[in-house]
Design a protein around this motif. Structure first.
Motif, PDB file in Angstrom:
ATOM      1  N   GLY A   7       0.772  -1.713  -0.319  1.00  0.00           N
ATOM      2  CA  GLY A   7      -0.135  -0.167   0.187  1.00  0.00           C
ATOM      3  C   GLY A   7       0.961   1.166  -0.340  1.00  0.00           C
ATOM      4  N   SER A   8       2.343   1.294   0.717  1.00  0.00           N
ATOM      5  CA  SER A   8       3.037   2.244   0.478  1.00  0.00           C
ATOM      6  C   SER A   8       3.225   2.261  -0.426  1.00  0.00           C
ATOM      7  N   ARG A   9       3.877   1.399  -1.166  1.00  0.00           N
ATOM      8  CA  ARG A   9       4.869   1.800  -2.139  1.00  0.00           C
ATOM      9  C   ARG A   9       2.888   2.154  -3.644  1.00  0.00           C
ATOM     10  N   THR A  10       2.632   2.256  -3.290  1.00  0.00           N
ATOM     11  CA  THR A  10       1.176   2.749  -4.537  1.00  0.00           C
ATOM     12  C   THR A  10       1.314   4.290  -3.884  1.00  0.00           C
ATOM     13  N   SER A  11       1.301   4.773  -2.326  1.00  0.00           N
ATOM     14  CA  SER A  11       1.336   5.666  -2.160  1.00  0.00           C
ATOM     15  C   SER A  11       2.544   7.108  -2.707  1.00  0.00           C
ATOM     16  N   ARG A  58      -2.702   3.879   9.200  1.00  0.00           N
ATOM     17  CA  ARG A  58      -3.919   3.937   8.259  1.00  0.00           C
ATOM     18  C   ARG A  58      -3.831   3.057   8.230  1.00  0.00           C
ATOM     19  N   GLU A  59      -2.988   1.673   9.172  1.00  0.00           N
ATOM     20  CA  GLU A  59      -3.891   0.784   9.187  1.00  0.00           C
ATOM     21  C   GLU A  59      -5.041   0.671   9.935  1.00  0.00           C
ATOM     22  N   GLY A  60      -5.418   1.774  11.240  1.00  0.00           N
ATOM     23  CA  GLY A  60      -6.451   2.549  12.224  1.00  0.00           C
ATOM     24  C   GLY A  60      -5.370   2.450  13.596  1.00  0.00           C
ATOM     25  N   PHE A  61      -4.001   2.640  13.390  1.00  0.00           N
ATOM     26  CA  PHE A  61      -3.727   2.412  14.876  1.00  0.00           C
ATOM     27  C   PHE A  61      -3.357   3.751  14.826  1.00  0.00           C
ATOM     28  N   PRO A  62      -4.414   4.859  15.602  1.00  0.00           N
ATOM     29  CA  PRO A  62      -3.450   6.063  16.041  1.00  0.00           C
ATOM     30  C   PRO A  62      -2.540   6.175  17.375  1.00  0.00           C
TER      31      PRO A  62
ATOM     32  N   GLY B 180      -6.467  14.461   0.693  1.00  0.00           N
ATOM     33  CA  GLY B 180      -7.229  12.702   1.360  1.00  0.00           C
ATOM     34  C   GLY B 180      -8.606  12.852   0.863  1.00  0.00           C
ATOM     35  N   ARG B 181      -9.446  14.374   1.235  1.00  0.00           N
ATOM     36  CA  ARG B 181     -10.617  14.544   0.907  1.00  0.00           C
ATOM     37  C   ARG B 181     -11.198  14.111  -0.189  1.00  0.00           C
ATOM     38  N   LEU B 182     -10.181  14.643  -1.225  1.00  0.00           N
ATOM     39  CA  LEU B 182     -10.842  14.102  -2.486  1.00  0.00           C
ATOM     40  C   LEU B 182     -10.704  12.938  -2.797  1.00  0.00           C
ATOM     41  N   HIS B 183      -9.771  11.853  -2.280  1.00  0.00           N
ATOM     42  CA  HIS B 183     -10.035  10.932  -2.244  1.00  0.00           C
ATOM     43  C   HIS B 183     -11.314   9.635  -1.796  1.00  0.00           C
ATOM     44  N   MET B 186     -14.062  10.572  -3.959  1.00  0.00           N
ATOM     45  CA  MET B 186     -14.083  10.129  -4.855  1.00  0.00           C
ATOM     46  C   MET B 186     -14.511   8.378  -4.623  1.00  0.00           C
ATOM     47  N   GLY B 187     -14.289   8.634  -3.533  1.00  0.00           N
ATOM     48  CA  GLY B 187     -14.853   6.538  -3.317  1.00  0.00           C
ATOM     49  C   GLY B 187     -13.050   6.181  -3.133  1.00  0.00           C
ATOM     50  N   LYS B 188     -12.398   6.477  -3.101  1.00  0.00           N
ATOM     51  CA  LYS B 188     -11.066   5.633  -3.107  1.00  0.00           C
ATOM     52  C   LYS B 188     -10.444   5.881  -1.255  1.00  0.00           C
ATOM     53  N   TYR B 189     -10.743   4.589  -0.698  1.00  0.00           N
ATOM     54  CA  TYR B 189     -11.099   5.128   0.264  1.00  0.00           C
ATOM     55  C   TYR B 189      -9.077   4.463   1.106  1.00  0.00           C
ATOM     56  N   THR B 190      -9.043   3.632   0.759  1.00  0.00           N
ATOM     57  CA  THR B 190      -7.542   2.943   1.007  1.00  0.00           C
ATOM     58  C   THR B 190      -6.155   4.592   0.868  1.00  0.00           C
ATOM     59  N   SER B 191      -6.463   5.080  -0.534  1.00  0.00           N
ATOM     60  CA  SER B 191      -5.561   5.566  -0.241  1.00  0.00           C
ATOM     61  C   SER B 191      -6.133   6.934   0.205  1.00  0.00           C
ATOM     62  N   ALA B 192      -7.360   7.738   0.103  1.00  0.00           N
ATOM     63  CA  ALA B 192      -7.314   8.737   1.409  1.00  0.00           C
ATOM     64  C   ALA B 192      -6.123   8.534   2.599  1.00  0.00           C
ATOM     65  N   LEU B 193      -7.048   6.763   3.464  1.00  0.00           N
ATOM     66  CA  LEU B 193      -6.277   7.139   4.473  1.00  0.00           C
ATOM     67  C   LEU B 193      -5.058   7.048   4.500  1.00  0.00           C
ATOM     68  N   THR B 194      -4.123   6.874   3.468  1.00  0.00           N
ATOM     69  CA  THR B 194      -2.487   7.143   3.262  1.00  0.00           C
ATOM     70  C   THR B 194      -2.323   8.455   3.539  1.00  0.00           C
ATOM     71  N   HIS B 195      -3.180   9.725   2.844  1.00  0.00           N
ATOM     72  CA  HIS B 195      -3.314  10.954   2.732  1.00  0.00           C
ATOM     73  C   HIS B 195      -3.649  11.510   3.750  1.00  0.00           C
ATOM     74  N   PHE B 196      -4.215  10.827   4.418  1.00  0.00           N
ATOM     75  CA  PHE B 196      -4.507  11.310   5.774  1.00  0.00           C
ATOM     76  C   PHE B 196      -3.429  10.904   6.434  1.00  0.00           C
TER      77      PHE B 196
END
Lengths: 414, 353
Positions: A7-11, A58-62, B180-183, B186-196
C-alpha cells in the motif's frame, strides 16, 4: 503487514516530497559528526521514519502511531528490522487493547521491554515497562499476577535510576499483591519472597542514605524495616546481614545494648550458616560496642575470637584489623608490651598484603607502643632514687644505640 | 453600482472580460471601474464573496503612477503598490478560508480565484505561495461535487510542491489533507487513508501530536473508517480527537480563570462552528455506540460547553454544561472533571445574569 508494504508503495506516487530526502540525509550525516558518542549509529532516514509512522496510522492504530512518532523523535539509532518489530508489536498491543484483551497487550509491551537491551536504549525499556504496567492494571483475569510482575519490573527500573522512593512505592504494591499467593517466577522462586528481598534492598539503601545525612532515628527505622523484610523473606543470610546493619546504626547512636542484641542475632545466624566472614564482623562489632561501654576485658575476648576466626578462614585483612584493635585496647589498658606485640603482627600482615596505608599506621602504632613501654620502665627507675638505678640508666644510655630495650630489661632483672 | 458597457465600443485590442467566467463583459463596477461582469448575477456573487471587501483597495492598486521625475519616487510608488497587492492577497486568502469553514463553497470560488490571480501576479506562476489558493479551490470544488475540477487544481498544487525543494511541513500537511478529501469523495478509501495519515504525520511534525490541527486529520480518517464499516477504529480515532480538544480547551479556560479578564477571542465564528460540528458529531457517535462510554460523552459535552463559553455564547455553554453534569453523575472517580464542569456552570451563569 504485507498489505501495508504494498500500500505504501502506491502511496509514493502521491508523495511528491520524496526527493527532499537528499538534503535530509545530508543533515543526518552532519548530526552524526557532531555527536561523537555513537559514531557508528546511523540516523533513521526521514523517509523510513515517515513510512513506519504513516503505515501504522493508515491501518488504524492512532495510539501506536503517536507512540512511534514520539519515540522516533528521541530514538536516533535504529535499523529497519527493529523498527519493523516495534511497529508490529505496537500495532498488536493496540488491537488487543481495543478489544479489551489487556493480557495480550501486556505481553506485547513486556516483549518490547525485553527487546531493548542496549544500555543506550534503557529509556525505551523503561517506557515499555510503564506501558505494560498500565495494561496489567486493567487486566483482572489473573487476580493481579501480571500487575504484580509489572510492579516488580518498574521498581527495578526506578532502583536503577536511583529513585528509591518511587521504587519503594512499586515494590510495596508488589509485596501486597503477592501476599498469600503461591506465584513463582520461571526459575521457581516465590514472588513473595522476592518482594521481601527487593524491599529489604530498598530499605537498606534508604537507611544508608539517611545515615549519610546523619539522620540516625529515621535510618534506624529504615534498617528495622529492612530487617523485618529479611526475616519474612526466609533468607537467613540476608536476615543476618540486616541485623548487622541495624546493629551498626544503633551503635552510631550510642545505644550499645540494643546494638549488641542485633549483633548477637547476626552472630547466631552466621554460626548456623558457618559464614566466617559474617561471624568475624559480628565479633568485631560486639567488641567495639563493649569497648565503648568500657568493658575492655570482654572486648578483648571478642577480639581474640575475631582474630581466631580470621586466622582460620585465612582472611588476612580481618586478622590485621583484629590485631590492630587488640593493640589499641591493650594500650588503653597501658599494657604496652602486649600492644606492641599485636601491632607488630598487624604490621607484618600489612606488609604481606602490600597495603601501604595500613602498613604505615601499624608501624606508627607499634613504634609508639614500644616507646611508651620504655617510658614506663624509665619512670620507674627515676622515681625510686638509688645508686643502682642511676647506674642502670647510665649503662642503658651508653648502649641504647644497640638493640631496643633488651639491655634495660636485662639490667632491671639483675 | 453597475454601468452598462458595450463590448463593441471598447478600444481596439482591449477585451473586457467577466471577473468570474471570463466571457465578454457587459457590466462594469462603478466604484472601482476596473472590474467587469457578464451579468448582474455574477456581479452579485462576486460582491458577497469578496469584491465588497476589496473594491476600494482595487482602486488604489490601479491608480496610475504619478509622473515622477526622480528614480526614488518611482521606486517608492512601486513598493507601495506591491505592499497593497500583498494585502489584497491576504484578504482574499482569509475570506476564502472563512467561506470554506462555513462550508459555503459557492462563495469560496470568487474569493479563491482572486487570491490565485493576484498571488500569481505577486509571486510568479510557480511559487509555493500559490499552493494554498489551489487547495482552497480544490476544496470548494470537492464540496460542490466537481471532482475533476478539484483534481486539476490539486495536480497543480502537487506539481508546485514537487518543484519546491524543502517545502514547509505546513504546506505538505494541507496538501495531503485536501488530497485525502478528494480521494475520500471519489470513494478511494485506501489512498484517502494514506493521504490523511501523511497529513497527520506532517501536522504532528509542525504542531505536535496533541494539537487540534493534527486532530482534524484524525477526524477525517475516522470518517473514512466509518465508511469502511470499521467503527472500533473510528472510535479510537475519535477518542484522540476528543482528548486533544479537551486538553486544548481546558488550557484556554485556565488562561481565562487566571487572568480573570474578559476572554479574548480565541476562535472566530467560523472556527467555532467548525469545531462545534466536529465535537457534536463525535458526541452523537458516542451516544449511539453499542457500548456507551459516559465518561467520554461527559468530556465531549464539557468540551462543547467550554467552546461556546470561549465564543461568548453563554446560553449554549450552559446547555452543554448541564448535559455534561448529567452525564457525569453516574460515574465514580472523575473528580477533576466534575469540578471543572461545576466551575464552568457557575461562570456561565454569572455572565448571563
Amino acid at each position: 503487514m504485507s498489505s501495508a508494504v504494498s500500500g505504501s508503495r502506491t502511496s509514493d506516487i502521491y508523495s511528491p516530497h520524496k526527493h527532499r530526502l537528499t538534503p535530509m540525509s545530508k543533515s543526518s550525516a552532519e548530526r552524526v559528526k557532531e555527536d561523537p558518542v555513537h559514531p557508528a549509529a546511523e540516523r533513521v532516514p526521514e523517509a523510513l521514519r515517515q513510512k513506519v509512522c504513516v503505515d501504522l496510522l493508515r491501518e488504524g492504530f492512532p495510539r501506536a502511531f503517536a507512540q512511534m512518532f514520539a519515540l522516533l523523535r528521541r530514538w536516533d539509532a535504529a535499523d529497519p528490522l527493529r523498527l519493523h518489530t516495534l511497529q508490529q508489536r505496537l500495532a498488536s498491543a493496540e488491537t488487543a487493547e481495543t478489544h479489551g484483551q489487556y493480557g495480550e497487550a501486556y505481553d506485547n509491551h513486556m516483549f518490547l521491554a525485553r527487546f531493548f537491551t542496549e544500555p543506550e536504549d534503557k529509556w525505551l525499556k523503561h517506557h515499555f515497562i510503564e506501558l505494560a504496567l498500565h495494561s496489567a492494571r486493567k487486566f483482572k483475569m489473573d487476580s493481579g499476577k501480571r500487575e504484580a510482575e509489572a510492579n516488580l519490573h518498574i521498581g527495578q527500573v526506578y532502583l536503577e535510576k536511583g529513585q528509591l522512593e518511587r521504587a519503594l512505592e512499586h515494590y510495596e504494591v508488589f509485596y501486597q499483591l503477592t501476599m498469600g499467593r503461591t506465584w513463582q517466577d520461571p526459575s521457581g522462586r516465590m514472588h513473595h519472597s522476592r518482594s521481601c528481598e527487593e524491599l529489604q534492598k530498598v530499605f537498606t539503601l534508604l537507611g544508608q542514605r539517611l545515615l549519610q545525612e546523619q539522620d540516625y532515628t529515621h535510618a534506624i527505622k529504615m534498617f528495622n524495616k529492612a530487617y523485618q523484610m529479611a526475616k519474612e523473606s526466609g533468607d537467613r543470610g540476608s536476615e543476618g546481614e540486616a541485623a548487622y546493619r541495624l546493629g551498626l546504626a544503633y551503635q552510631s547512636t550510642g545505644d550499645q545494648k540494643t546494638a549488641k542484641q542485633f549483633f548477637s542475632v547476626c552472630m547466631e545466624i552466621a554460626t548456623i550458616l558457618e559464614n566466617a566472614d559474617s561471624l568475624g564482623r559480628a565479633y568485631e562489632a560486639i567488641a567495639k560496642s563493649l569497648e565503648s561501654e568500657g568493658k575492655l576485658t570482654e572486648a578483648t575476648e571478642y577480639l581474640e575470637k575475631f582474630a581466631e576466626i580470621s586466622l582460620s578462614s585465612k582472611q588476612d585483612r580481618n586478622l590485621e584489623k583484629a590485631c590492630m584493635c587488640l593493640g589499641n585496647i591493650l594500650s588503653l589498658r597501658k599494657q604496652y608490651d602486649g600492644a606492641h606485640e599485636h601491632f607488630g603482627r598487624a604490621y607484618e600482615i600489612a606488609c604481606n598484603l602490600e597495603s601501604v596505608v595500613r602498613l604505615q599506621k601499624a608501624r606508627v602504632c607499634a613504634g609508639s607502643a614500644r616507646a611508651l613501654s620504655m617510658m614506663q620502665t624509665y619512670h620507674k627507675l627515676i622515681e625510686t632514687p638509688g645508686r643502682q638505678n642511676i647506674k642502670t640508666i647510665i649503662s642503658w644510655k651508653k648502649m641504647r644505640h644497640g638493640s631496643l630495650s633488651a639491655p634495660l630489661e636485662e639490667e632491671m632483672k639483675r | 453600482m453597475s454601468a452598462n458597457i458595450t463590448p463593441l465600443a471598447n478600444p481596439k485590442g482591449v477585451k473586457k472580460l467577466c471577473e468570474l467566467c471570463q466571457k465578454p463583459a457587459k457590466l462594469q463596477c462603478t466604484r472601482c471601474l476596473v472590474t467587469f461582469y457578464c451579468n448582474s448575477d455574477h456581479q452579485q456573487t462576486d460582491w458577497t464573496s469578496i469584491h465588497g471587501k476589496v473594491c476600494s483597495l482595487l482602486v488604489s492598486i490601479h491608480t496610475p503612477a504619478p509622473f515622477g521625475t526622480l528614480q526614488s519616487d518611482r521606486e517608492h510608488h512601486h513598493k507601495e503598490t506591491l505592499k497593497k497587492q500583498k494585502h489584497l492577497v491576504e484578504i482574499a486568502h482569509l475570506e476564502s478560508q472563512r467561506w470554506v469553514s462555513k462550508k459555503r463553497f459557492q462563495d469560496v470560488l470568487p474569493a479563491a480565484l482572486l487570491f490565485l490571480r493576484w498571488a500569481t501576479r505577486v509571486h510568479g506562476s510557480s511559487a509555493v505561495e500559490l499552493v494554498p489558493a489551489y487547495l482552497l479551490l480544490a476544496q470548494a470544488n470537492i464540496g460542490l461535487g466537481s471532482l475533476s475540477q478539484a483534481h486539476e487544481y490539486l495536480s497543480k498544487a502537487e506539481w508546485t510542491v514537487m518543484k519546491t525543494p524543502g517545502c514547509s511541513h505546513t504546506v505538505l500537511h494541507q496538501l495531503h489533507r485536501t488530497l485525502g478529501r478528494l480521494h475520500a469523495a471519489m470513494g478511494k478509501y485506501t489512498s484517502a487513508l494514506t493521504h490523511f495519515a501523511n497529513d497527520v504525520y506532517y501536522a504532528s511534525e509542525m504542531f505536535g501530536l496533541g494539537s487540534t490541527v493534527t486532530s482534524g486529520g484524525y477526524f477525517l480518517m475516522a470518517d473514512v473508517f466509518l465508511k469502511q464499516n470499521k467503527p472500533d477504529i473510528a472510535q479510537s480515532l475519535y477518542t484522540e480527537v476528543a482528548n486533544s480538544w479537551h486538553t486544548h480547551l481546558c488550557k484556554l479556560m485556565d488562561g481565562i480563570s487566571q487572568s480573570s479578564t474578559h476572554p479574548e477571542k480565541c476562535f472566530d465564528e467560523a472556527q467555532c462552528v467548525e469545531a462545534d460540528q466536529m465535537l457534536g458529531c463525535i458526541l452523537e457517535f458516542e451516544e449511539q455506540c453499542v457500548k456507551p462510554r459516559p465518561e467520554q460523552s461527559a468530556m465531549l459535552a464539557h468540551s462543547l460547553a467550554m467552546l461556546w463559553l470561549l465564543c461568548n455564547n453563554y446560553t449554549k455553554a450552559l446547555e452543554y454544561g448541564k448535559k455534561a453534569e448529567v452525564l457525569i453523575q453516574g460515574l465514580r472517580e472523575q473528580n477533576r472533571l466534575r469540578e471543572s464542569i461545576h466551575n464552568l456552570l457557575q461562570y456561565a451563569g454569572k455572565q448571563l445574569e
